[in-house]
Design a protein around this motif. Structure first.
Motif, mmCIF file in Angstrom:
data_model
loop_
_atom_site.group_PDB
_atom_site.id
_atom_site.type_symbol
_atom_site.label_atom_id
_atom_site.label_comp_id
_atom_site.label_asym_id
_atom_site.label_seq_id
_atom_site.Cartn_x
_atom_site.Cartn_y
_atom_site.Cartn_z
ATOM 1 N N CYS A 145 -5.647 -0.473 4.046
ATOM 2 C CA CYS A 145 -5.595 0.548 5.094
ATOM 3 C C CYS A 145 -6.583 0.166 6.189
ATOM 4 N N GLY A 153 -2.963 11.186 -1.057
ATOM 5 C CA GLY A 153 -1.769 11.574 -0.301
ATOM 6 C C GLY A 153 -1.745 13.048 -0.008
ATOM 7 N N VAL A 186 1.761 10.952 1.341
ATOM 8 C CA VAL A 186 2.035 9.940 2.348
ATOM 9 C C VAL A 186 3.484 10.066 2.800
ATOM 10 N N ALA A 199 0.986 6.316 7.099
ATOM 11 C CA ALA A 199 0.493 7.598 6.586
ATOM 12 C C ALA A 199 -1.016 7.700 6.779
ATOM 13 N N VAL A 227 3.772 1.884 5.144
ATOM 14 C CA VAL A 227 4.779 2.344 4.184
ATOM 15 C C VAL A 227 4.903 1.399 2.983
ATOM 16 N N HIS A 266 2.842 2.843 0.238
ATOM 17 C CA HIS A 266 2.966 4.253 -0.125
ATOM 18 C C HIS A 266 3.188 4.451 -1.622
ATOM 19 N N GLU A 311 1.035 6.951 -3.998
ATOM 20 C CA GLU A 311 1.698 7.998 -4.787
ATOM 21 C C GLU A 311 1.429 7.828 -6.278
#
Length: 138
Positions: free
Chosen positions: A39, A101, A103, A108, A121, A124, A128
């Protein structure tokens, strides 16, 4: 025991082996990396978009690799030119119950260390799975 990639907690959520290998030296011996994602920080989405499209604000952003084990989340500082994929040092250890999240969308927003970070993405499923394993409502 060397840190290894876990099953990610769900099908299709296996962590990238290259990221597991690069994050492993910064974790306690014997840690099993369940999820790992990249990120980058940016104060708001517009600022992030400028960085993404032009690179002009790249040097203001921080690039992170987040490794998730059964016991904790390890936030690693990474080289800017690597986009987060080459960790350089351990920044923080967060409680395993930390919610990341939800997300959604191409990028996100995730809060880490009191800053906004943006997760693409492609990671993600990792976020999750980490939330599911931590018992966070999804």
């Amino acid at each position: 025991m060397t840190p290894t990639a876990g099953d990610g907690g769900s099908e299709g959520a296996a962590p990238r082996e290259d990221l597991v290998r690069r994050a492993a030296p910064f974790l306690p011996a014997g840690s099993e990396i369940r999820q790992v994602f990249l990120c980058q920080s940016a104060p708001n989405f517009a600022f992030f978009v400028i960085t993404y499209l032009t690179g002009l604000t790249m040097f203001r952003n921080a690039y992170r690799c987040v490794a998730v084990t059964r016991d904790a989340l390890y936030v690693l500082d990474s080289a800017k030119w690597s986009g987060g994929s080459r960790p350089r040092r351990l920044l923080a250890v967060l409680p395993r119950a930390t919610r990341l999240g939800p997300v959604a969308g191409r990028w996100a927003r995730v809060e880490l260390l009191g800053e906004r970070h943006w997760v693409h993405v492609r990671f993600h499923a990792q976020v999750e799975a980490a939330d599911r394993e931590a018992g966070a409502p999804g």
